[in-house]
Design an enzyme around this catalytic site. Structure first.
Site, short mmCIF file in Angstrom:
data_model
loop_
_atom_site.label_atom_id
_atom_site.label_comp_id
_atom_site.label_asym_id
_atom_site.label_seq_id
_atom_site.Cartn_x
_atom_site.Cartn_y
_atom_site.Cartn_z
N GLU A 1 0.82 -1.22 -0.02
CA GLU A 1 0.09 0.10 0.04
C GLU A 1 1.02 1.34 0.00
OE1 GLU A 1 -2.54 -1.02 -1.12
OE2 GLU A 1 -4.18 -1.21 0.29
N THR B 1 -5.95 6.65 -4.98
CA THR B 1 -5.80 6.70 -3.58
C THR B 1 -5.01 7.91 -3.25
OG1 THR B 1 -6.47 4.27 -3.15
CG2 THR B 1 -5.44 5.89 -1.19
#
Ligand code: HSE
Length: 299
Positions: free
Chosen positions: A129, A182
């Protein structure tokens, strides 16, 4: 031999749980195959289902980065080959980057016979991530590894709390045909937030946990309200506010952005009601010029 693992799509934040709460869906997800290789390090030999968009270099791909970190921490001399089969759309808010990392870690762990604990795998998946969006947020990868609804009350050392999953909870999940990264959706967030709004958010997260323990879906719906993050992100998703208003008008228990969006979810207490909400989401996003795809699923 190749070992294959699957990791599901996840809906993170769930309203008030920004970066600390998420749930795993049952249906869609990514599959990754791993096998031990002679050459040390990680090699990605194939990526399918991404329309050629994902980096193939292991140090740029979330699956490769996560497994490289696994080798660094737990098997420094080993080598692993990976094949990534994307089932999830990229930049959708369904935890696509996290799902590839989690499936790769589970497959690599088995291929190397390491037997790592779920919390160790989640901690490794966070490194994926970090390369995907610049923040090692755990709220997609924790439910992708554990399943169900997961609260992450602490990062260092990582703590995971599996919360009860209401059996009769249905989600209408619609991914409009626009992509929101994101990183971009995090860049629009303020560094500081007002105290009163923070108190509201904390009280709603408390209510949400209580609602899950009671299995009270209407309380759960009341708790899934986010006045901190959602207002900043709503404008990144064409048609979102209209879709949400229409779902709430039609009796959705709640409606919010899945992770960093643009996927939008609405909650219902039966499959039939979730299907009706899905039709509303589809109509609103089509009207807004971003038709996409959706499904009804459970935790
Ligand atoms: N909690 C993260 C965010 C999830 O909202 O940015 C990203 O999918």
């Amino acid at each position: 031999p190749w070992i294959e693992a699957f990791a599901p799509a996840t809906v993170s934040n769930l309203g008030p749980g920004f970066d600390c709460l998420g749930l795993a869906l049952r249906g869609p997800g990514d599959r990754v195959r791993a096998r031990r290789a002679e050459a040390p390090g990680v090699t990605i030999v194939k990526v399918e289902g991404d329309g050629g968009k994902l980096p193939r270099a292991a140090d740029k791909n979330t699956a490769g980065v996560a497994v490289a970190e696994l080798l660094r921490r737990h098997a420094p001399d080993a080598g692993v080959e990976l094949e990534v089969h994307k089932g999830l759309p990229l930049g959708s808010g369904l935890g696509s980057s996290g799902a590839s990392a989690c499936a790769a870690l589970v497959a690599a762990d088995a291929a190397l016979g390491l037997g790592l604990q779920p919390a160790q795998l989640v901690d490794l998946a966070r490194e994926g991530e970090r390369v995907a969006c610049g923040a090692a947020h755990p709220d997609n990868v924790a439910p992708a590894i554990l399943g169900g609804v997961v609260l992450i009350p602490q990062l260092d050392p990582l703590r995971l709390i599996a919360l009860p999953s209401p059996a009769d909870l249905w989600l209408a999940v619609y991914t409009p045909g626009c992509s929101v990264s994101t990183a971009e959706a995090r860049a629009v967030l303020p560094a500081q937030v007002p105290l009163a709004a923070t108190v509201q958010q904390a009280s709603r997260l408390g209510l949400l946990v209580h609602a899950l323990h009671c299995g009270d879906l209407s309380l759960l719906g009341e708790a899934i309200v986010d006045e901190l993050v959602e207002p900043c992100r709503a404008r990144l998703i064409p048609g979102y506010l209209d879709a949400k208003a229409a779902c709430c008008e039609a009796g959705a228990l709640a409606c919010s952005i899945s992770g960093s969006g643009p996927t939008t979810f609405a909650l219902a207490a039966s499959r039939g009601r979730a299907e009706a909400l899905l039709a509303i989401l589809e109509e609103c996003f089509t009207l807004a010029g971003v038709p996409g795809t959706g499904l009804c699923d459970q935790v």
